[in-house]
Enzyme design. Structure first.
Site, short mmCIF file in Angstrom:
data_model
loop_
_atom_site.label_atom_id
_atom_site.label_comp_id
_atom_site.label_asym_id
_atom_site.label_seq_id
_atom_site.Cartn_x
_atom_site.Cartn_y
_atom_site.Cartn_z
N GLU A 135 5.25 -55.33 -1.42
CA GLU A 135 5.69 -56.62 -1.37
C GLU A 135 5.25 -56.99 0.22
OE1 GLU A 135 9.54 -59.57 -1.71
OE2 GLU A 135 9.58 -58.06 -0.44
N ALA A 146 11.03 -64.26 4.84
CA ALA A 146 11.10 -63.70 6.12
C ALA A 146 9.64 -62.92 6.56
CB ALA A 146 12.09 -62.61 6.03
N HIS A 201 6.96 -64.79 -4.19
CA HIS A 201 6.43 -65.33 -2.88
C HIS A 201 5.26 -66.36 -3.14
CE1 HIS A 201 9.19 -63.28 0.24
NE2 HIS A 201 9.10 -62.39 -0.68
N HIS A 222 12.53 -60.95 -7.35
CA HIS A 222 13.46 -61.81 -6.95
C HIS A 222 13.66 -63.37 -7.50
CE1 HIS A 222 11.39 -62.67 -3.34
NE2 HIS A 222 11.53 -61.63 -2.82
N ARG A 233 12.17 -82.28 -13.59
CA ARG A 233 10.83 -82.83 -13.62
C ARG A 233 9.78 -82.05 -13.13
NH1 ARG A 233 13.45 -87.78 -11.53
NH2 ARG A 233 13.75 -89.26 -13.24
N ASP A 280 17.07 -55.22 -2.93
CA ASP A 280 16.41 -55.94 -1.63
C ASP A 280 17.01 -55.48 -0.35
OD1 ASP A 280 14.33 -57.70 -0.97
OD2 ASP A 280 15.64 -59.13 -0.27
N GLY A 315 16.83 -60.35 3.39
CA GLY A 315 17.10 -58.87 2.56
C GLY A 315 18.75 -59.07 2.54
#
Length: 390
Positions: A135, A146, A201, A222, A233, A280, A315
């Protein structure tokens, strides 16, 4: 070694055996019985676990640290500390995860993971390294969370391969924002290597997220966090992963990253077979640390989550048994279903369900004995006791 766990409540994927026996031998599950197993021989250790839960070992796909140690310490002993710490809370297998950092540090961290992964559970008294979750780097700046902006990169086959080589080929899961330049080429490249590409992300909208799910990106990192959330919408990436039947989701069930109503929504939309609980967790997991440096920023840790000075989530301090407890308490999912989300589903997500993730004869003896509050009494990794007892 030969061990029988006697008279526990055995949670299998599709049934619960009350007052059953499970026989562990030579690293695998040899037998499961609703009746006492009597033919194991005099050298078999019998442990009475009456009134306890016997569960598959937990598999965490997203974990940065624990016990005061971080993956980015770039030290095999730090990784061993993480493995040992989380085993005490029921994690028997994990994808060691890397946060975005400068490439030289990532390379050294991945080399350390590779060295630690070569140790046996008997040496670490800890969980098994099932691979690496990358990640790092290939994240969308608006949804970086972060992660530091200056260390993000456009997806690159060369950068990925350098990281994969440093890890000894252990990268099994890669979080990537598919809208970035070069992402399509890298996703196709890692798929050919058998690496799972995870949507995360990302600032992609619903249409782009749906396109990638249907193309084969069947898991997200996540759910709800660091992606476009659901709006009536503009359903966003969250809406795509909630409604596409083929999609699995990772979710952080600390009640901070996702409100309990969001956890219930995920359960109702995805059911018990498409959710992977993850921690996490950072170095604070399994400790009473309340402040620590996240690179050059002083972070604070509550009883559940970690925050940067500006309030950005960074985290958690979850352990997997706590993750199971919180999801079960926050939703209408049964305990059997919730255990499934912490074991078999993550095993399926990374293609290890033929050997791990459930209590079945012939599978690896990754087994937990839990009390009724999900505290870990005993933990076995491939038949080796790593938590509880002597």
């Amino acid at each position: 070694m030969s061990i029988i766990l006697r008279s526990g409540t055995i949670y299998q994927a599709h049934q619960i055996i009350t007052a059953g026996d499970i026989w562990l031998e030579d690293g695998r599950i040899k037998a499961i019985s609703a009746e006492p197993i009597r033919d194991a021989g005099e050298n078999t250790l019998v442990i009475d676990v009456e009134s306890s839960i016997i569960s598959p070992g937990f598999i965490d796909l997203h974990i940065y640290g624990g016990g005061g140690a971080s993956v980015l310490d770039a030290d095999p002993e730090a990784v061993s500390t993480i493995l040992h710490t989380h085993a005490q809370y029921g994690t028997t297998g994990m994808l060691v995860s890397t946060v975005t950092a400068e490439i030289p540090l990532l390379l050294n961290a991945l080399k350390a993971v590779d060295l630690a992964a070569k140790k046996s559970p008997a040496e670490t008294r800890g969980a098994k390294v099932l691979g690496v979750h990358l990640e790092s780097c290939f994240l969308a700046p608006p949804r970086r969370g972060a992660h530091k902006l200056e260390w993000l990169k456009d997806p690159s086959i060369d950068v990925f391969q350098a990281l994969q080589d440093a890890s000894g080929g252990r990268i099994k899961l890669m979080t990537i924002a598919p809208e970035l330049p070069g992402a399509a080429e890298l996703i196709e490249y890692v798929w050919k290597q058998g690496v799972v590409a995870s949507f995360g992300h990302s600032a992609a909208d619903y249409d782009m997220a749906t396109y990638w799910i249907r193309k084969g990106m069947h898991i997200c990192t996540h759910l709800f966090n660091a992606m476009n959330g659901f709006a009536h919408r503009a359903p966003g990436g969250a809406g795509a992963f909630l409604t596409e039947d083929a999609a699995m989701v990772q979710i952080i069930p600390d009640g901070i990253h996702v409100h309990p109503v969001g956890l219930e929504l995920a359960y109702r939309a995805k059911g018990a077979d498409k959710i992977c609980l993850v921690t996490d967790s950072l170095l604070v997991a399994g400790t009473d640390i309340t402040e620590f440096y996240f690179f050059d920023r002083l972070a604070t840790a509550t009883d559940r989550a970690c925050f940067l000075p500006d309030g950005t989530l960074s985290g958690s301090r979850l352990t997997m048994n706590r993750a199971v407890q919180l999801f079960h308490e926050s939703t209408s999912a049964t305990l059997q279903e919730t255990l499934h989300m912490a074991s078999l589903n993550p095993a399926k997500a990374i293609g290890l369900d033929q050997h791990k993730g459930s209590l079945e004869v012939g599978k690896d003896a990754d087994v937990l004995v839990l009390d009724q509050n999900l505290n870990v009494l005993l933990a076995f990794v491939e038949g080796i006791r790593v938590a509880g007892g002597q």
